[in-house]
Design an enzyme around this catalytic site. Structure first.
Site, PDB file in Angstrom:
ATOM      1  N   SER A 128       0.827  -1.032   0.028  1.00 33.57           N
ATOM      2  CA  SER A 128       0.034   0.154   0.019  1.00 33.57           C
ATOM      3  C   SER A 128       0.854   1.164  -0.009  1.00 33.57           C
ATOM      4  CB  SER A 128      -1.082   0.149   1.192  1.00 33.57           C
ATOM      5  OG  SER A 128      -0.168   0.261   2.441  1.00 33.57           O
ATOM      6  N   CYS A 129       0.306   2.614  -0.197  1.00 30.87           N
ATOM      7  CA  CYS A 129       0.908   3.778  -0.451  1.00 30.87           C
ATOM      8  C   CYS A 129       0.961   4.108   1.011  1.00 30.87           C
ATOM      9  CB  CYS A 129       0.086   4.621  -1.229  1.00 30.87           C
ATOM     10  SG  CYS A 129       0.410   4.494  -2.976  1.00 30.87           S
ATOM     11  N   ASP A 130       0.762   3.564   2.206  1.00 32.46           N
ATOM     12  CA  ASP A 130       0.762   4.321   3.530  1.00 32.46           C
ATOM     13  C   ASP A 130       2.072   3.726   4.213  1.00 32.46           C
ATOM     14  OD1 ASP A 130      -1.757   4.832   5.751  1.00 32.46           O
ATOM     15  OD2 ASP A 130       0.171   4.518   6.515  1.00 32.46           O
TER      16      ASP A 130
END
Ligand SMILES: *Cc1c(COP(=O)(O)O)cnc(C)c1O
Length: 387
Positions: free
Chosen positions: A338-340
């Site tokens: 994910s982009c987190d």
């Protein structure tokens, strides 16, 4: 041709050869779509029959939240295990395969009204509690039911402590048991949870000391208790060796023989120990990057779609796929897809360098992985496949 993996000496103590063999056989198919979780049904069966075998007069209730996949529930039902549940969703799973209500208990001390209504209708009759309000709710929705009070006990030495959220001290617990009786409920016993992944065998000693003190007080007050529910907490091996279930249970059994009446019924609620070490996550390398001095490895399962417990301190081990010319070992920071920036699974992991597209196996990942997973950022929840 079977895929080959870089199996190191420390892996063999974590994943049994038979599980590994089944895994490799499963992976020997043309198309596999990662990530997914493989669960070894033989290993689960072996654990269920092991757990409780060293504690006299005991029954096992699988804590469904560890892995509620229907294939797991069906297998455990066939093996005649009991189930510990907390919600109407978990009850629905059990009712969909007609598990007898006499094999179901709920040890969530604070239950929703809708759960109490559906549980009462289904015939569930054993509930934990640790507040006056819960007695009032139980009286309204499941009048006359059997109840057991949750004590707080030390959780030091557990890698996933729970005690702060639930439980009361002895003086409060006795008042609650008496209040339950005054309100027409049937106080049958005491429960506690030493914390999940409990690697300190002495946590059970202090918990049983406290339970014994409460038990004696209850006898003095004229209550007729018959059950002691020792909760879950049995550990599994992730990277480090842990104390064996046999050692834990022999210790518990001798303490119970010493401190409790002869005919006390023991309930055990293992979650992690039933399914955890039967599971192997099959993931794929999706990228590599150099950031400053750090080597980053990105795989298609991360904190949000399966490895949530890594942020709470659970350290997994990793088995990388062999390539033709195996590359040198490096120290990796391993991250999810994910982009987190919260989605970092582990740091300082020494592994041979894989190629993008290679598989990475993560053993001991059968518990608290899929059950925690979300579809955050559009990554779907990995499938569970019983092998
Ligand atoms: C989660 C839970 C368990 C299972 O704990 P494990 O550490 O996975 O064995 C048992 N009992 C209760 C009440 C729980 O909440």
């Amino acid at each position: 041709m079977l895929r080959s993996f870089k199996i190191e000496k420390h892996h063999t103590g974590i994943v049994p050869e038979s599980t590994l063999f089944k895994t490799l056989k499963y992976l020997d198919r043309k198309t596999i779509k990662t990530p997914f979780l493989l669960l070894d049904s033989n290993k689960i069966a072996e654990k269920v029959s092991l757990i409780g075998s060293f504690i006299r007069n005991s029954r096992v209730f699988y804590a469904v939240k560890a892995n509620p996949d229907i294939s797991v529930i069906k297998l455990l039902n066939k093996l005649k295990a009991g189930f510990e549940i907390a919600s109407e969703g978990e009850l629905e799973l059990l009712s969909s395969i007609k598990v007898e209500p006499s094999r179901i208990i709920s040890s969530n001390p604070v239950k929703t009204l809708i759960f109490l209504k559906t549980a009462a209708k289904y015939g569930v009759n054993y509930f934990s509690f640790d507040s006056y309000d819960e007695v009032d709710k139980l009286k309204e929705f499941v009048p006359g039911c059997n109840v057991y009070v949750r004590l707080t006990v030390p959780n030091e030495g557990s890698e996933w402590p729970l005690s702060k959220k639930f439980g009361v001290e002895i003086d409060h617990a006795i008042k609650l048991l008496l209040y339950a009786k005054e309100n027409g409920l049937n106080p049958v016993g005491i429960t506690f949870h030493v914390g999940s992944q409990c690697t300190n065998i002495y946590n059970w000693n202090s918990a049983l000391d406290k339970a014994k003190a409460l038990w004696e007080l209850a006898v003095k007050k004229g209550l007729n208790l018959k059950m002691l529910n020792i909760g879950g907490g049995y550990p599994i091996k992730y990277t480090k060796n842990v104390v064996s279930i046999e050692a834990i249970e022999k210790n518990i059994d001798s303490l119970i023989q010493e401190r409790f009446p002869e005919n006390v019924e023991i309930y055990i609620e293992p979650g992690r120990a039933v399914v955890g070490d039967a599971g192997i996550f099959v993931t794929k390398v999706i990228g590599k990057a150099k950031r400053g001095d750090e080597d980053w490895l990105y795989i298609d399962v991360g904190v949000f779609n399966g490895l949530m417990e890594s942020v709470g301190g659970i350290k997994y081990s990793y088995i990388v796929e062999n390539q033709k010319n195996i590359k040198a070992k490096k120290q990796w920071t391993i991250a999810g897809p994910s982009c987190d920036s919260f989605d970092v699974i582990d740091k300082n992991v020494i592994l041979n360098e894989p190629e993008v597209g290679n598989l990475v196996l993560i053993p001991s990942s059968g518990a608290y992985t899929i059950s925690y997973a979300s579809e955050f950022n559009g990554f779907s929840i990995p499938k569970t496949i019983l092998i």
